[in-house]
Write a protein that holds these residues in place. Structure first.
Motif, PDB file in Angstrom:
ATOM      1  N   MET A  53    -119.695 -86.000 -46.207  1.00 52.28           N
ATOM      2  CA  MET A  53    -120.996 -85.517 -46.666  1.00 52.28           C
ATOM      3  C   MET A  53    -121.512 -84.453 -45.716  1.00 52.28           C
ATOM      4  O   MET A  53    -122.260 -83.583 -46.085  1.00 52.28           O
ATOM      5  N   ILE A  54    -121.118 -84.599 -44.442  1.00 49.52           N
ATOM      6  CA  ILE A  54    -121.529 -83.601 -43.466  1.00 49.52           C
ATOM      7  C   ILE A  54    -120.268 -82.910 -42.955  1.00 49.52           C
ATOM      8  O   ILE A  54    -119.356 -83.556 -42.448  1.00 49.52           O
ATOM      9  N   ASN A  55    -120.234 -81.615 -43.143  1.00 51.36           N
ATOM     10  CA  ASN A  55    -119.069 -80.843 -42.755  1.00 51.36           C
ATOM     11  C   ASN A  55    -119.394 -80.107 -41.459  1.00 51.36           C
ATOM     12  O   ASN A  55    -120.184 -79.180 -41.452  1.00 51.36           O
ATOM     13  N   LEU A  56    -118.797 -80.585 -40.360  1.00 48.36           N
ATOM     14  CA  LEU A  56    -119.137 -80.006 -39.059  1.00 48.36           C
ATOM     15  C   LEU A  56    -118.013 -79.129 -38.540  1.00 48.36           C
ATOM     16  O   LEU A  56    -116.843 -79.434 -38.739  1.00 48.36           O
ATOM     17  N   ARG A  57    -118.392 -78.054 -37.861  1.00 49.61           N
ATOM     18  CA  ARG A  57    -117.407 -77.316 -37.081  1.00 49.61           C
ATOM     19  C   ARG A  57    -117.805 -77.398 -35.625  1.00 49.61           C
ATOM     20  O   ARG A  57    -118.988 -77.432 -35.289  1.00 49.61           O
ATOM     21  N   VAL A  58    -116.790 -77.454 -34.784  1.00 47.12           N
ATOM     22  CA  VAL A  58    -117.022 -77.654 -33.361  1.00 47.12           C
ATOM     23  C   VAL A  58    -116.788 -76.337 -32.636  1.00 47.12           C
ATOM     24  O   VAL A  58    -115.715 -75.757 -32.739  1.00 47.12           O
ATOM     25  N   SER A  59    -117.811 -75.869 -31.947  1.00 47.53           N
ATOM     26  CA  SER A  59    -117.688 -74.596 -31.240  1.00 47.53           C
ATOM     27  C   SER A  59    -117.936 -74.806 -29.755  1.00 47.53           C
ATOM     28  O   SER A  59    -118.892 -75.486 -29.366  1.00 47.53           O
TER      29      SER A  59
END
Ligand SMILES: Cc1cc2nc3c(=O)[nH]c(=O)nc-3n(C[C@H](O)[C@H](O)[C@H](O)COP(=O)(O)OP(=O)(O)OC[C@H]3O[C@@H](n4cnc5c(N)ncnc54)[C@H](O)[C@@H]3O)c2cc1C
Length: 614
Positions: free
Chosen positions: A263-269
């Motif tokens: 449901m939550i699409n995260l990208r890690v930076s």
């Protein structure tokens, strides 16, 4: 059985987080059904705990490592609206963040959050001055429209000569003039710890070094978590009517426990910062300027400057993101574009890296992903909150607890954290005004008293009492003389520090503020922590040995050319209490699937956004 909110007498005083308090919290966690259980002790999780407990709910919180050990101790430490979001015309986001800045400066944490001046050097004559001037005017106007700014001065347009007077370190050829404006900064790690102590003071049960490994289920409903006390290996079942996931970049792991429905699409930076001593850059103000990718900050920080940051995808270990030589070289190159006397790697005494939990759209580069946040309710009993930024943690917490309250059969009042000062805030101003008197009565220099007041606020007398009882604690730590020996004892006896790294990296910042990363102070610090934590000589030596190995791994990683090499070198020495990987030990992580989703994502500021400015 439901535990009612008043488990312990609640109050505004800070709870003492020591080994006995942790044992009591673990006992409560194992035996109570909470209305809210928070997973994750960063700024968002501890903020959720404080929001919920001050609405009268019964609250537990578990953190897999130390409080604030994730992203929340690795930020640029700015409480800001974000000038660059204004450039993207994201006025709502900026206004909201500036409102938070005002609250934090004036009401919630005047001891921990303070104004910081910045200079924005201009490189073009007319159009840029008009463009930046308009932006900063809007920034000031938004701040002032909120009513209380604790006297942050308004911006000023400066000629080249005036700008160079404020920041002689700037290359004359690099500027045509500048705009000077004000923002705010915070000791991010101490802020999280203070949130934790404040929440515990109101009755929340918090324990660090407890990792959630799976979810308890009744049918589709989440009814609690399965967790492990990583210090002992003991397994716990913690029951709760609503579980709030606030694990930042680890959100996917909790999502995987409900069947991996994203449901939550995260990208890690990854963002890297350097620390250099103050005398390397001759300036009376912070500096911010554009880089090809984003912006670079040179931020005043006690007797140092913090320079950052980078913004690149990261796929390695989330626990210990590593800075590579390429990251360090990039930051030095960018800083040297504007500095008259170039910095070299010899000037760098500290490096730290953090991971941004960015809400991902489809194809943006990481610096363009959203800083907004989202609250989702994927299955009954589980609330996810993610994204956002440090400055707006209180709003994230409020929205998450609103979702909890909506799901609970309980009439809870609205959030009141805009009126809840953190521990050490009440009485701070009066003590600050009396600092010369405190210096006289304690025998400490007034600069030491100011240092204590800025770190502990009105709790500083607790440290002065330690010094009064044992004058040796009034001496500076050898090899890290910004800090008093009393602060080390207090970190272990009151502030939940359990290991050397907790003290050197988060209760103090000795790890990034001394050229030897705290090595020469290590044995003294271990000795001071030994009594409150009950360490014998072997335990203290084990702690010191582990810290030394961690520093060696970190320094080696900073020589590596690529992220992959740097990550492998850093991972060679895991945390002293390693977190368990999926599938380790009890095998619960990733287990416990549920059927297809009944939940709904409740988008804050609209639905899951993409393509917003970073
Ligand atoms: C380089 C950089 C610079 C930044 N600068 C700024 C800035 O200047 N101003 C600003 O406003 N914002 C800034 N931010 C953003 C801000 O720091 C983050 O948005 C914020 O700290 C995220 O907090 P969090 O609580 O969501 O995550 P975290 O602080 O990462 O907390 C999550 C916690 O969950 C714990 N956890 C994970 N899994 C489990 C489990 N299974 N069981 C128990 N616990 C678990 C982790 O150990 C961790 O402590 C910056 C971010 C970065 C990376």
């Amino acid at each position: 059985m439901l535990a009612f909110p008043v488990v312990r007498a609640p109050g505004a005083e800070a709870a003492r987080l020591d080994p006995d308090a942790r044992a009591a919290a673990l006992a409560a966690l194992a035996s109570t059904e909470f209305q809210v259980l928070v997973v994750g002790g960063g700024v968002v999780g501890t903020g959720v705990a404080l929001d919920a407990v001050t609405r009268g709910l019964s609250v537990g919180l578990v953190e897999a490592r130390d409080f604030g050990a994730g992203t929340s101790s690795r930020s640029s430490k700015l409480i800001h609206g974000g000038l660059r979001y204004l450039e993207q015309l994201n006025v709502g986001l900026v206004r909201e963040a500036l409102a938070e800045r005002s609250l934090l400066l004036g009401v919630i944490a005047p001891h921990l959050v303070r104004p910081v001046p910045f200079l924005f050097p201009l490189t073009h004559h007319v159009w840029e001055r008009a463009y930046v001037g308009t932006g900063v005017t809007a920034y000031d106007a938004l701040g002032f429209s909120l009513g209380h700014t604790r006297g942050l001065p308004v911006h000023r347009q400066l000629s080249r000569r005036s700008a160079l007077r404020l920041a002689p370190a700037l290359k004359r050829s690099a500027i045509t003039g500048a705009v000077a404006y004000w923002d705010a900064q915070v000791d991010d790690a101490r802020y999280v710890l203070t949130l934790a102590r404040t929440a515990a003071g109101y009755g929340a049960e918090l324990a660090s070094r407890v990792q959630v490994r799976g979810l308890l289920r009744e049918g589709e409903r989440v009814t609690g978590v399965r967790a492990v006390d990583l210090e002992t290996g003991r397994e716990l079942q913690i029951r709760a009517q609503q579980v709030v996931n606030a694990t930042g970049v680890w959100t996917d792991e909790i999502q995987a426990m409900v069947g991996g429905r994203g449901m939550i699409n995260l990208r890690v930076s990854k963002g890297v910062h350097l620390v250099v001593p103050k005398d390397r850059i001759h300036s009376t103000t912070g500096i911010i300027f554009r880089t090809p990718a984003s912006v670079l900050f040179i931020i005043p920080w006690e007797r140092y400057w913090i320079i950052g940051t980078t913004d690149t995808d990261w796929t390695g270990s989330k626990a210990e993101p590593a800075a590579s030589q390429a990251d360090i070289g990039y930051l030095l190159d960018q800083a040297n574009r504007v500095l008259k006397t170039p910095l070299t790697s010899e000037d760098v005494i500290g490096v730290y890296a953090g991971l941004r939990p960015l809400l991902a759209g489809e194809s943006e580069t990481t610096s363009r992903l959203s800083r907004e946040h989202v609250v989702a309710h994927p299955v009954p009993g589980l609330v996810l909150v993610a994204g956002g930024k440090y400055t707006t943690y209180r709003l994230m917490a409020r929205d998450a607890v609103d979702a909890v309250v909506h799901a609970l059969d309980w009439r809870a009042p609205a959030s009141c954290t805009d009126r809840v000062p953190l521990a050490g805030a009440a009485g701070f101003q009066a003590l600050w005004n009396a600092r010369h008197r405190l210096a006289l009565s304690s025998g400490l220099h007034v600069a030491r008293i100011e240092h204590l007041l800025r770190r502990y606020g009105s709790l500083a007398p607790e440290l002065l009492a330690l010094v009064a009882a044992d004058p040796g604690l009034g001496r500076p730590v050898t090899g890290a003389d910004d800090y008093l020996r009393a602060e080390i004892v207090y970190a272990a006896s009151h502030e939940g520090a359990r290991h050397l790294d907790d003290v050197l990296t988060r209760r103090t910042h000795i790890a990034i503020e001394t050229p030897d990363r705290g090595m020469s102070a290590l044995d003294e610090i271990a000795g001071l922590m030994a009594r409150p934590l009950g360490w014998d000589a072997d335990a203290a030596a084990r702690e010191a040995g582990h810290y030394r190995a961690g520093v060696a791994a970190e320094l080696a990683s900073q020589e590596a050319a690529t992220d992959a090499e740097a990550g492998a070198l850093r991972d060679a020495v895991p945390d002293i209490v390693p977190v368990l990987a999926a599938g380790d030990g009890d095998g619960t992580a990733g287990a416990g699937s549920v059927g297809a989703g009944s939940g709904a994502a409740i988008g804050r500021l609209g639905s899951l956004p993409g393509g917003r400015a970073g």
